[in-house]
Design a protein around this motif. Structure first.
Motif, PDB file in Angstrom:
ATOM      1  N   ILE A  48       4.229-112.522 -27.699  1.00 49.13           N
ATOM      2  CA  ILE A  48       4.582-111.244 -28.910  1.00 49.13           C
ATOM      3  C   ILE A  48       5.409-110.175 -27.909  1.00 49.13           C
ATOM      4  O   ILE A  48       6.081-109.438 -28.687  1.00 49.13           O
ATOM      5  N   ILE A  49       5.763-110.669 -26.996  1.00 47.61           N
ATOM      6  CA  ILE A  49       7.184-109.615 -26.359  1.00 47.61           C
ATOM      7  C   ILE A  49       7.870-110.016 -26.587  1.00 47.61           C
ATOM      8  O   ILE A  49       9.227-109.403 -27.310  1.00 47.61           O
ATOM      9  N   GLN A  50       8.473-110.893 -27.165  1.00 46.73           N
ATOM     10  CA  GLN A  50       9.659-111.769 -27.510  1.00 46.73           C
ATOM     11  C   GLN A  50       9.708-111.418 -28.933  1.00 46.73           C
ATOM     12  O   GLN A  50      10.979-111.456 -29.307  1.00 46.73           O
ATOM     13  N   ILE A  51       9.069-111.776 -29.301  1.00 42.73           N
ATOM     14  CA  ILE A  51       9.209-111.660 -31.089  1.00 42.73           C
ATOM     15  C   ILE A  51       9.223-109.996 -31.567  1.00 42.73           C
ATOM     16  O   ILE A  51       9.555-109.499 -32.597  1.00 42.73           O
ATOM     17  N   GLN A  52       8.851-109.081 -30.732  1.00 44.10           N
ATOM     18  CA  GLN A  52       7.761-107.658 -32.281  1.00 44.10           C
ATOM     19  C   GLN A  52       9.203-107.277 -31.909  1.00 44.10           C
ATOM     20  O   GLN A  52       9.586-106.309 -32.571  1.00 44.10           O
ATOM     21  N   LEU A  68      -1.299-112.907 -36.045  1.00 48.00           N
ATOM     22  CA  LEU A  68      -2.161-113.874 -35.920  1.00 48.00           C
ATOM     23  C   LEU A  68      -2.184-114.281 -34.319  1.00 48.00           C
ATOM     24  O   LEU A  68      -2.783-114.525 -33.774  1.00 48.00           O
ATOM     25  N   LEU A  69      -0.608-114.087 -33.691  1.00 50.82           N
ATOM     26  CA  LEU A  69      -0.405-114.134 -32.311  1.00 50.82           C
ATOM     27  C   LEU A  69      -1.235-112.813 -31.477  1.00 50.82           C
ATOM     28  O   LEU A  69      -1.845-112.811 -30.539  1.00 50.82           O
ATOM     29  N   TYR A  70      -2.015-111.663 -32.715  1.00 51.78           N
ATOM     30  CA  TYR A  70      -2.594-110.593 -31.763  1.00 51.78           C
ATOM     31  C   TYR A  70      -3.724-110.984 -31.732  1.00 51.78           C
ATOM     32  O   TYR A  70      -4.579-111.103 -30.975  1.00 51.78           O
ATOM     33  N   ILE A  71      -4.038-112.021 -32.911  1.00 57.09           N
ATOM     34  CA  ILE A  71      -5.718-112.355 -33.146  1.00 57.09           C
ATOM     35  C   ILE A  71      -6.175-113.669 -31.957  1.00 57.09           C
ATOM     36  O   ILE A  71      -7.401-113.419 -31.572  1.00 57.09           O
ATOM     37  N   MET A  88       6.757-112.222 -41.246  1.00 59.73           N
ATOM     38  CA  MET A  88       7.155-111.259 -39.993  1.00 59.73           C
ATOM     39  C   MET A  88       5.625-111.541 -39.224  1.00 59.73           C
ATOM     40  O   MET A  88       5.123-110.849 -37.650  1.00 59.73           O
ATOM     41  N   VAL A  89       4.741-110.000 -40.309  1.00 57.43           N
ATOM     42  CA  VAL A  89       4.105-109.525 -39.913  1.00 57.43           C
ATOM     43  C   VAL A  89       2.635-109.777 -39.786  1.00 57.43           C
ATOM     44  O   VAL A  89       2.227-110.108 -38.894  1.00 57.43           O
ATOM     45  N   ALA A  90       2.750-111.398 -40.583  1.00 59.04           N
ATOM     46  CA  ALA A  90       1.789-111.987 -40.687  1.00 59.04           C
ATOM     47  C   ALA A  90       1.685-112.997 -39.351  1.00 59.04           C
ATOM     48  O   ALA A  90       0.668-113.112 -38.607  1.00 59.04           O
ATOM     49  N   CYS A 137      -0.454-121.903 -32.870  1.00 59.44           N
ATOM     50  CA  CYS A 137       0.150-123.217 -33.534  1.00 59.44           C
ATOM     51  C   CYS A 137       1.585-122.346 -34.743  1.00 59.44           C
ATOM     52  O   CYS A 137       2.519-122.726 -34.352  1.00 59.44           O
ATOM     53  N   PRO A 138       0.929-121.504 -35.570  1.00 55.95           N
ATOM     54  CA  PRO A 138       2.570-121.779 -36.405  1.00 55.95           C
ATOM     55  C   PRO A 138       2.916-120.269 -36.070  1.00 55.95           C
ATOM     56  O   PRO A 138       4.200-120.579 -36.753  1.00 55.95           O
ATOM     57  N   CYS A 139       3.157-119.761 -35.009  1.00 56.42           N
ATOM     58  CA  CYS A 139       3.992-118.585 -34.837  1.00 56.42           C
ATOM     59  C   CYS A 139       4.760-119.607 -34.332  1.00 56.42           C
ATOM     60  O   CYS A 139       5.610-118.445 -33.541  1.00 56.42           O
ATOM     61  N   ILE A 140       4.924-120.895 -32.929  1.00 49.78           N
ATOM     62  CA  ILE A 140       5.823-121.636 -32.274  1.00 49.78           C
ATOM     63  C   ILE A 140       7.525-121.414 -33.239  1.00 49.78           C
ATOM     64  O   ILE A 140       8.378-120.894 -32.458  1.00 49.78           O
TER      65      ILE A 140
END
Length: 199
Positions: A100-104, A121-124, A115-117, A193-196
């Motif tokens: 989260i820190i890297q993407i935001q 997903l990472l926050y959830i 990107m919002v999705a 996983c989908p966020c990797i």
């Protein structure tokens, strides 16, 4: 003459000594018997008493023996499971936070929906992991509270207290709640996983 024949002969010193010694020996023998009797009573008092044979006490003794065996297995099983869940949740929440820190900061001001999705997903995923960790901590406290059952009072009071807590565990579906921890952690992993690819 007749009077002189009837006169008793004087008792010699040796006869007196023998009589005194016999009296002393008899007295010592009586004292020794009394001491022996007291010693026998003391030894009998120190010997373990035979177990109480009334049915109520026998029932609670058997109950507590079986309960101790069950509780030992219960504590080993759930303490290990909860420790594993806590370790995994701690490590995985650190990984999710790093993503989260890297993407935001990379999000442009009009952020694309994808990107919002991904960030959602990472926050959830992070929330699910932290929820599993919270429930695992509560589960550890629950197990410790249950293990403290039956530490005071008579054997019947301890047995009733232990049974009350066991009934509480069953009423609140403790097994079902603990089985939810791995599912929550697996859900968090699947959401992550989908966020990797976007990291």
């Amino acid at each position: 003459m007749a009077d002189s024949d009837q006169m008793t002969e004087p008792i010699s010193d040796s006869d007196r000594l023998i009589a005194v010694l016999q009296a002393c020996f008899t007295e010592l023998s009586q004292k020794q018997d009394e001491r022996t009797e007291r010693l026998h009573r003391a030894v009998e008092a120190l010997q373990p008493q035979p177990p109480v044979t009334d049915k109520k006490t026998a029932f609670w003794n058997s109950y507590m023996k079986l309960a101790d065996e069950h509780d030992k297995e219960f504590q080993q099983k759930y303490s290990t499971d909860l420790d594993t869940a806590l370790i995994f949740a701690g490590l995985f929440s650190a990984v999710s936070s790093a993503f989260i820190i890297q993407i935001q900061p990379l999000l442009p001001s009009p952020a694309p929906i994808i990107m919002v999705a991904v960030l959602s997903l990472l926050y959830i995923s992070l929330f699910t992991t932290l929820l599993a960790a919270l429930l695992a901590v509560l589960g550890k406290q629950w197990v410790m509270y249950y293990q403290a059952a039956g530490s005071r009072g008579t054997i019947e009071q301890r047995g009733l207290e232990r049974q009350r807590k066991l009934d509480g565990l069953r009423k609140w579906k403790f097994d079902t709640v603990l089985q939810a921890f791995p599912l929550l952690l697996q859900l968090a992993l699947l959401l992550h996983c989908p966020c990797i690819d976007f990291a």
